[in-house]
Design a protein around this motif. Structure first.
Motif, PDB file in Angstrom:
ATOM      1  N   MET A 154      -2.772  11.637   1.843  1.00 24.22           N
ATOM      2  CA  MET A 154      -2.590  11.377   3.267  1.00 24.22           C
ATOM      3  C   MET A 154      -3.920  11.159   3.986  1.00 24.22           C
ATOM      4  SD  MET A 154       0.638  11.312   3.675  1.00 24.22           S
ATOM      5  CE  MET A 154       2.180  11.904   2.970  1.00 24.22           C
ATOM      6  N   LEU A 155      -4.900  12.028   3.700  1.00 29.83           N
ATOM      7  CA  LEU A 155      -6.195  11.898   4.380  1.00 29.83           C
ATOM      8  C   LEU A 155      -7.138  10.961   3.629  1.00 29.83           C
ATOM      9  CD1 LEU A 155      -6.886  15.567   5.536  1.00 29.83           C
ATOM     10  CD2 LEU A 155      -5.639  13.731   6.683  1.00 29.83           C
ATOM     11  N   GLY A 156      -6.671  10.443   2.498  1.00 32.20           N
ATOM     12  CA  GLY A 156      -7.490   9.508   1.731  1.00 32.20           C
ATOM     13  C   GLY A 156      -7.274   8.062   2.120  1.00 32.20           C
ATOM     14  N   GLY A 157      -6.504   7.839   3.165  1.00 29.28           N
ATOM     15  CA  GLY A 157      -6.297   6.474   3.634  1.00 29.28           C
ATOM     16  C   GLY A 157      -5.286   5.688   2.836  1.00 29.28           C
ATOM     17  N   VAL A 158      -4.427   6.388   2.081  1.00 28.33           N
ATOM     18  CA  VAL A 158      -3.463   5.688   1.249  1.00 28.33           C
ATOM     19  C   VAL A 158      -2.295   5.152   2.075  1.00 28.33           C
ATOM     20  CG1 VAL A 158      -1.831   5.946  -0.663  1.00 28.33           C
ATOM     21  CG2 VAL A 158      -4.091   7.006  -0.791  1.00 28.33           C
ATOM     22  N   PHE A 159      -1.800   5.942   3.022  1.00 28.44           N
ATOM     23  CA  PHE A 159      -0.644   5.523   3.802  1.00 28.44           C
ATOM     24  C   PHE A 159      -0.997   4.993   5.189  1.00 28.44           C
ATOM     25  CE2 PHE A 159       1.490   8.504   0.836  1.00 28.44           C
ATOM     26  CZ  PHE A 159       2.429   7.631   0.335  1.00 28.44           C
ATOM     27  N   PHE A 160      -2.225   5.198   5.630  1.00 29.89           N
ATOM     28  CA  PHE A 160      -2.622   4.652   6.924  1.00 29.89           C
ATOM     29  C   PHE A 160      -4.128   4.426   6.916  1.00 29.89           C
ATOM     30  CE2 PHE A 160      -2.392   9.275   7.175  1.00 29.89           C
ATOM     31  CZ  PHE A 160      -3.677   9.609   7.591  1.00 29.89           C
ATOM     32  N   VAL A 213     -14.953  11.233   4.327  1.00 32.83           N
ATOM     33  CA  VAL A 213     -15.522  11.877   3.132  1.00 32.83           C
ATOM     34  C   VAL A 213     -14.423  12.153   2.111  1.00 32.83           C
ATOM     35  CG1 VAL A 213     -16.588  13.981   2.257  1.00 32.83           C
ATOM     36  CG2 VAL A 213     -17.507  12.874   4.292  1.00 32.83           C
ATOM     37  N   ILE A 214     -13.273  12.663   2.591  1.00 30.87           N
ATOM     38  CA  ILE A 214     -12.144  12.919   1.692  1.00 30.87           C
ATOM     39  C   ILE A 214     -11.718  11.636   0.992  1.00 30.87           C
ATOM     40  CG2 ILE A 214      -9.697  13.564   1.599  1.00 30.87           C
ATOM     41  CD1 ILE A 214     -10.291  15.581   3.833  1.00 30.87           C
ATOM     42  N   ALA A 242      -7.622   5.064  -6.507  1.00 27.31           N
ATOM     43  CA  ALA A 242      -6.617   4.403  -7.329  1.00 27.31           C
ATOM     44  C   ALA A 242      -5.735   3.469  -6.503  1.00 27.31           C
ATOM     45  CB  ALA A 242      -5.756   5.446  -8.041  1.00 27.31           C
ATOM     46  N   ALA A 243      -5.203   3.958  -5.379  1.00 26.69           N
ATOM     47  CA  ALA A 243      -4.287   3.151  -4.573  1.00 26.69           C
ATOM     48  C   ALA A 243      -4.976   1.926  -4.003  1.00 26.69           C
ATOM     49  CB  ALA A 243      -3.691   4.000  -3.453  1.00 26.69           C
ATOM     50  N   ASN A 244      -6.176   2.098  -3.466  1.00 26.70           N
ATOM     51  CA  ASN A 244      -6.880   0.959  -2.884  1.00 26.70           C
ATOM     52  C   ASN A 244      -7.305  -0.058  -3.946  1.00 26.70           C
ATOM     53  OD1 ASN A 244      -7.434   1.307   0.195  1.00 26.70           O
ATOM     54  ND2 ASN A 244      -7.741   3.350  -0.645  1.00 26.70           N
ATOM     55  N   THR A 245      -7.700   0.443  -5.117  1.00 25.45           N
ATOM     56  CA  THR A 245      -8.080  -0.469  -6.199  1.00 25.45           C
ATOM     57  C   THR A 245      -6.866  -1.228  -6.714  1.00 25.45           C
ATOM     58  OG1 THR A 245      -9.862   1.028  -6.854  1.00 25.45           O
ATOM     59  CG2 THR A 245      -9.194  -0.636  -8.450  1.00 25.45           C
ATOM     60  N   LEU A 246      -5.731  -0.549  -6.867  1.00 27.20           N
ATOM     61  CA  LEU A 246      -4.516  -1.216  -7.321  1.00 27.20           C
ATOM     62  C   LEU A 246      -4.053  -2.265  -6.316  1.00 27.20           C
ATOM     63  CD1 LEU A 246      -2.527   1.832  -8.753  1.00 27.20           C
ATOM     64  CD2 LEU A 246      -3.404  -0.118 -10.065  1.00 27.20           C
ATOM     65  N   LYS A 247      -4.150  -1.944  -5.038  1.00 23.68           N
ATOM     66  CA  LYS A 247      -3.757  -2.921  -4.026  1.00 23.68           C
ATOM     67  C   LYS A 247      -4.643  -4.162  -4.098  1.00 23.68           C
ATOM     68  CE  LYS A 247      -3.320  -3.775   0.909  1.00 23.68           C
ATOM     69  NZ  LYS A 247      -3.615  -3.311   2.276  1.00 23.68           N
ATOM     70  N   GLU A 248      -5.930  -3.954  -4.259  1.00 24.72           N
ATOM     71  CA  GLU A 248      -6.850  -5.086  -4.350  1.00 24.72           C
ATOM     72  C   GLU A 248      -6.544  -5.953  -5.570  1.00 24.72           C
ATOM     73  OE1 GLU A 248     -11.681  -5.895  -4.157  1.00 24.72           O
ATOM     74  OE2 GLU A 248     -10.893  -3.865  -4.348  1.00 24.72           O
ATOM     75  N   ILE A 249      -6.212  -5.301  -6.673  1.00 28.38           N
ATOM     76  CA  ILE A 249      -5.886  -6.038  -7.891  1.00 28.38           C
ATOM     77  C   ILE A 249      -4.630  -6.871  -7.718  1.00 28.38           C
ATOM     78  CG2 ILE A 249      -5.076  -5.757 -10.281  1.00 28.38           C
ATOM     79  CD1 ILE A 249      -6.884  -3.269 -10.448  1.00 28.38           C
ATOM     80  N   LEU A 250      -3.579  -6.242  -7.186  1.00 29.78           N
ATOM     81  CA  LEU A 250      -2.268  -6.876  -7.146  1.00 29.78           C
ATOM     82  C   LEU A 250      -2.108  -7.886  -6.020  1.00 29.78           C
ATOM     83  CD1 LEU A 250      -0.129  -3.716  -7.975  1.00 29.78           C
ATOM     84  CD2 LEU A 250      -0.586  -5.646  -9.478  1.00 29.78           C
ATOM     85  N   THR A 251      -2.886  -7.753  -4.962  1.00 28.57           N
ATOM     86  CA  THR A 251      -2.734  -8.664  -3.827  1.00 28.57           C
ATOM     87  C   THR A 251      -3.844  -9.699  -3.718  1.00 28.57           C
ATOM     88  OG1 THR A 251      -3.869  -7.109  -2.347  1.00 28.57           O
ATOM     89  CG2 THR A 251      -1.465  -6.946  -2.491  1.00 28.57           C
ATOM     90  N   MET A 273       0.824  -1.198   0.000  1.00 31.69           N
ATOM     91  CA  MET A 273       0.000   0.000   0.000  1.00 31.69           C
ATOM     92  C   MET A 273       0.865   1.257   0.000  1.00 31.69           C
ATOM     93  SD  MET A 273      -3.092   0.726  -0.291  1.00 31.69           S
ATOM     94  CE  MET A 273      -4.287   2.035  -0.093  1.00 31.69           C
ATOM     95  N   ALA A 274       1.972   1.226   0.758  1.00 35.45           N
ATOM     96  CA  ALA A 274       2.856   2.392   0.799  1.00 35.45           C
ATOM     97  C   ALA A 274       3.505   2.633  -0.559  1.00 35.45           C
ATOM     98  CB  ALA A 274       3.929   2.189   1.870  1.00 35.45           C
ATOM     99  N   ALA A 275       3.932   1.551  -1.233  1.00 31.99           N
ATOM    100  CA  ALA A 275       4.543   1.690  -2.548  1.00 31.99           C
ATOM    101  C   ALA A 275       3.546   2.251  -3.561  1.00 31.99           C
ATOM    102  CB  ALA A 275       5.085   0.341  -3.030  1.00 31.99           C
ATOM    103  N   LEU A 276       2.311   1.772  -3.505  1.00 33.44           N
ATOM    104  CA  LEU A 276       1.281   2.290  -4.395  1.00 33.44           C
ATOM    105  C   LEU A 276       0.933   3.735  -4.040  1.00 33.44           C
ATOM    106  CD1 LEU A 276      -1.007  -0.857  -4.583  1.00 33.44           C
ATOM    107  CD2 LEU A 276       0.456   0.044  -6.396  1.00 33.44           C
ATOM    108  N   GLY A 277       1.022   4.063  -2.750  1.00 33.31           N
ATOM    109  CA  GLY A 277       0.804   5.442  -2.330  1.00 33.31           C
ATOM    110  C   GLY A 277       1.843   6.379  -2.917  1.00 33.31           C
TER     111      GLY A 277
END
Length: 241
Positions: free
Chosen positions: A171-177, A188-189, A198-207, A48-52
């Motif tokens: 940061m506030l979009g839940g990408v890094f934490f 809401v953000i 994008a980051a959460n969808t990519l993580k779901e795809i790749l993992t 997730m951090a790398a995708l972030g």
């Protein structure tokens, strides 16, 4: 079409000839990806951090490039001459759009490949879905970059707004934490941030591995945002001409 291709070709050569731009495009993101590789693989923290890092730097690069180059043309007094030339406005904007899009694709490819082959990210599936999501995300960020280019008036404004928009969305979009227990504003953000989608969808795809049919919601959301921003930016820049 030939004029659009010429604009893209000249623009890319200018970018690649700038060592500072190359450092921002490739060097700094790879260094950040390397730093993130020290995070535990268990629980998906490193992935997730790398995708972030990827979604953050792609957005920063597109926004600062779009605003910076158009603003430079305005400050040099060449923007109005470009618009008054025999090249149509739509060819000019298509050239700018394609140039930004291609550089973002290059940056994304470098970061994904370095994450996997240099720093050991365990990504072994979902490559087609990943490419589709990245294309849509880059389209969205390119639309945002051209939209802001129509309203910002100085390099300082571009840098400040780019950092604010990207950092808040990332940061506030839940990408890094995780934001599961966060307040309503942060949730809401995260629900509207293209970086978060994008980051959460990519993580779901790749993992986990998901099909394209299950990605319609994030793809549609990012596409609509990108299209609206692109239309707004193109119209605003045309009005200035």
């Amino acid at each position: 079409m030939k004029k659009t291709i010429a604009i893209v070709s000249v623009g890319i050569r200018q970018m690649l000839a700038d060592p500072v731009y190359i450092m921002f495009l490739i060097g700094l993101p790879i260094m950040m990806t390397w730093v993130m590789s020290f995070l535990p693989v268990e629980g998906g923290m490193y992935e997730m951090a790398a995708l972030g890092v990827l979604v953050m730097f792609v957005a920063l690069n597109i926004i600062t490039s779009a605003g910076g180059y158009i603003l430079e043309e305005k400050q040099n007094g060449t923007w109005h001459r470009i618009l008054a030339s025999s090249t149509s406005y739509w060819n000019i904007m298509a050239g700018y759009f394609i140039k930004l899009f291609m550089m973002a694709i290059m940056q994304s490819a470098v970061l994904l490949l370095s994450s996997k082959y240099l720093f050991g990210a365990p990504w072994n599936q979902g490559y087609l879905e990943m490419v589709v999501v990245l294309i849509v995300y880059i389209f969205t960020m390119t639309g945002l970059g051209l939209f802001l280019a129509g309203f910002l008036k100085s390099q300082g404004q571009i840098q400040a707004v780019a950092m604010a928009v990207v950092m808040i969305g990332t940061m506030l979009g839940g990408v890094f934490f995780p934001i599961d227990n966060s307040n309503t504003i942060i949730r809401v953000i995260a629900s509207i941030s293209p970086q978060s989608w994008a980051a959460n969808t990519l993580k779901e795809i790749l993992t986990v591995g998901v099909s394209l049919s299950s990605l319609l919601t994030p793809l549609l959301w990012m596409s609509v945002i990108g299209l609206l921003l692109l239309i707004g930016g193109v119209i605003k820049l045309q009005m200035e001409g």
